[in-house]
Design an enzyme around this catalytic site. Structure first.
Site, mmCIF file in Angstrom:
data_model
loop_
_atom_site.group_PDB
_atom_site.id
_atom_site.type_symbol
_atom_site.label_atom_id
_atom_site.label_comp_id
_atom_site.label_asym_id
_atom_site.label_seq_id
_atom_site.Cartn_x
_atom_site.Cartn_y
_atom_site.Cartn_z
ATOM 1 N N SER A 72 0.836 -1.201 0.000
ATOM 2 C CA SER A 72 0.000 0.000 0.000
ATOM 3 C C SER A 72 0.871 1.251 0.000
ATOM 4 O O SER A 72 2.084 1.180 0.227
ATOM 5 C CB SER A 72 -0.898 0.015 1.236
ATOM 6 O OG SER A 72 -0.117 0.306 2.384
ATOM 7 N N LYS A 73 0.229 2.365 -0.255
ATOM 8 C CA LYS A 73 0.941 3.636 -0.244
ATOM 9 C C LYS A 73 1.588 3.862 1.127
ATOM 10 O O LYS A 73 2.676 4.403 1.232
ATOM 11 C CB LYS A 73 -0.042 4.767 -0.567
ATOM 12 C CG LYS A 73 0.525 6.161 -0.347
ATOM 13 C CD LYS A 73 -0.267 7.200 -1.102
ATOM 14 C CE LYS A 73 -0.057 8.605 -0.562
ATOM 15 N NZ LYS A 73 1.330 8.993 -0.289
ATOM 16 N N ARG A 74 0.887 3.402 2.160
ATOM 17 C CA ARG A 74 1.410 3.602 3.516
ATOM 18 C C ARG A 74 2.743 2.867 3.734
ATOM 19 O O ARG A 74 3.608 3.341 4.451
ATOM 20 C CB ARG A 74 0.376 3.177 4.565
ATOM 21 C CG ARG A 74 -0.011 4.351 5.461
ATOM 22 C CD ARG A 74 -1.198 4.034 6.339
ATOM 23 N NE ARG A 74 -2.370 3.675 5.556
ATOM 24 C CZ ARG A 74 -3.170 2.655 5.830
ATOM 25 N NH1 ARG A 74 -2.905 1.860 6.858
ATOM 26 N NH2 ARG A 74 -4.231 2.421 5.081
#
Ligand code: GLU
Length: 507
Positions: free
Chosen positions: A263-265
């Protein structure tokens, strides 16, 4: 079975934000598959969800693919015989297909308001709009024709739902996963069209376009596997079942550490980009970092992504685009998720950096230097590269590794000073200064080194001590290539000036 004599594949992103690196991999695999087979690569923009549309996202996708040299044969920025390639420009086509399904009783109008559907779900958390419930809902199956007519003429909002027969076994042939069997009962009566914006949903538009654009193979991320039975049922409903594309669902990209989807996180947390190029959110202004701006070569990103879900069957790792095209087959795609090993991306970039010749690399570095306010000759940059290229993973590493060739140290790293600058250093370097002053030719690093070392030995000074202190005076800290390579590159005047200054400053 599909009956296509030409291979046609599509990359079909929705412009809902920046293209995720997983989407880039999907585009790449479609491209490699098409090129390997001499087929056609299409870019279709699936922009029928007006609520999720983000301005600039389409341009972003086109630019990212261009940077990576994933070429398109047909698409929004290329003419082609099957356009338009932007779904928002194909409304009439979808409307015709919806009408066909309605006429044949394969779809129906549903008038249930969002609030009514909400209430149903609150009542029964397992509620699904399907064969078991549709006859207790407000739709053209339960209302009289006159009532339906009246509601439509009164401009009441409705949706068109696909009437899915329950309890049918649907077999999907997936080129990576083999036969995947679904039961139609897990599907709800999917909304295919919304009267409010006169737009089809993803499901209808995606399927109609795959057929009309003569798509032979649907290669996409694993997350789309659950929508495949619907694809099959719609092809059937339209009578296109003998022209079904073949499917290939690519493995997920997984977090570098632990389990779960990348994910972007993860990128924020572990400090790596998950987008191909920088993206600035038009609403929040938030900047998401891209591989391009982080200093990656497009060839390195392609090489890295190609191996995340595909393998050549041997231990080769370095592949140019042409070599990938040659080697790529769907059969060699993996079923299980691919760990997003970010360090490997850095490694590839380092490899590609080493493969570039210094003259080319110097041309790439000159603008970076200029941006820092330094004009240098290509020859000077090339000469520096001989000594530091091996330490460079990114173009911008050049400055970290070589800034002292352009600016004299302003201050001296405290730790290095504490360790390397001894009480006798100033006096010894003073003597070294006098000896260096006498040398005329600074171009031969080897000869200089021999001369200076002989002098140190003859004086019975400690070699390491002098050399380390000398380095400190020229570089400002303890790093850098061999001492006399630095001296030779800096030249006589600059070397002596830095020595003088350091002796004065450090005392
Ligand atoms: N528009 C879908 C997406 O955003 C397309 C999925 C597919 O390739 O069928 O990925």
């Amino acid at each position: 079975m599909s009956e296509f004599n030409t291979i046609r594949v599509r990359f079909a992103p929705s412009p809902t934000g920046p293209l995720h690196i997983g989407g880039v991999r999907t585009a790449l695999y479609n491209y490699l598959f098409a090129r390997h087979a001499g087929g056609t690569m299409i870019l279709r923009i699936e922009d029928t969800d007006s609520k999720r549309y983000v301005p600039g996202a389409e341009e972003y996708i086109v630019e990212a693919l261009k940077w990576l040299r994933i070429e398109l044969d047909e698409g929004v920025s290329q003419a082609g015989a099957y356009g338009p390639y932007r779904q928002s420009e194909r409304k009439d086509i979808y409307k015709k297909h919806i009408d066909k399904l309605l006429e044949q009783g394969k779809a129906y109008l549903a008038f249930d308001s969002p609030e009514e559907l909400e209430a149903k779900r609150a009542e029964d958390p397992n509620f699904q709009y399907d064969a078991s419930s549709r006859l207790s809902m407000i739709n053209s199956l339960t209302l009289s024709a006159a009532e339906v007519d009246e509601r439509v003429r009164g401009a009441e909002d409705y949706t068109v739902r696909f009437k899915i027969e329950p309890n049918r076994s649907i077999q999907v042939q997936d080129m990576i996963r083999g036969t995947v069997v679904f039961n139609s009962s897990v599907l709800d009566d999917k909304v295919l069209f919304k009267s409010a914006d006169q737009l089809p949903t993803y499901h209808l538009a995606n399927v109609v376009d795959d057929h009309l654009m003569k798509i032979s193979h649907v290669i996409r991320g694993e997350e789309w596997l659950p929508s495949t039975p619907l694809h099959v049922l719609l092809y059937e409903a339209f009578g296109w079942d003998n022209q079904m594309p073949l499917f290939a669902h690519l493995p997920l990209l997984l977090k570098p550490d632990g389990k779960g989807k990348l994910s972007k996180r993860d990128g924020d947390r572990l400090n790596f980009p998950v987008f191909p190029i920088d993206w600035q959110d038009p609403k929040s202004g938030e900047l998401s970092k891209g591989y391009r701006e982080a200093g990656y070569f497009p060839e390195a990103v392609i090489n890295f992504l190609a191996l995340l879900g595909w393998n050549p069957g041997d231990d080769r790792e370095m592949f140019s685009m042409d070599q990938l095209i040659e080697a790529f087959t769907i059969e060699r795609c993996n079923k299980s998720g691919a760990k997003f090993d970010y360090e490997k991306a850095r490694w590839f970039n380092h490899q590609y950096m080493q493969e570039l010749d210094n003259a080319t690399l110097a041309q790439m570095l000159l603008p970076l230097l200029e941006a820092k306010g330094h004009k240098a000759t290509p020859a000077f940059v090339e000469a520096i590269l001989v000594h530091i290229k091996e330490r460079m993973f990114f173009l911008q590493d050049f400055w970290d590794q070589a800034s002292y060739f352009f600016v004299a140290p302003e201050q001296y790293d405290a730790k290095t000073v504490a360790k390397r600058w001894k009480p006798e250093s100033a006096a010894q370097l003073g003597e070294l200064y006098l000896m260096l002053e006498k040398i005329e030719d600074y171009s031969d690093a080897e000869a200089m080194e021999q001369e200076v070392k002989a002098w140190i030995e003859q004086k019975s000074y400690n070699m390491g001590l002098i050399m380390n202190a000398f380095r400190l005076t020229l570089v400002g800290e303890g790093k850098g290539p061999r001492m006399f390579d630095i001296v030779s590159l800096l030249g006589k005047e600059e070397t002596l000036q830095r020595l003088r200054k350091a002796i004065k400053t450090l005392g």
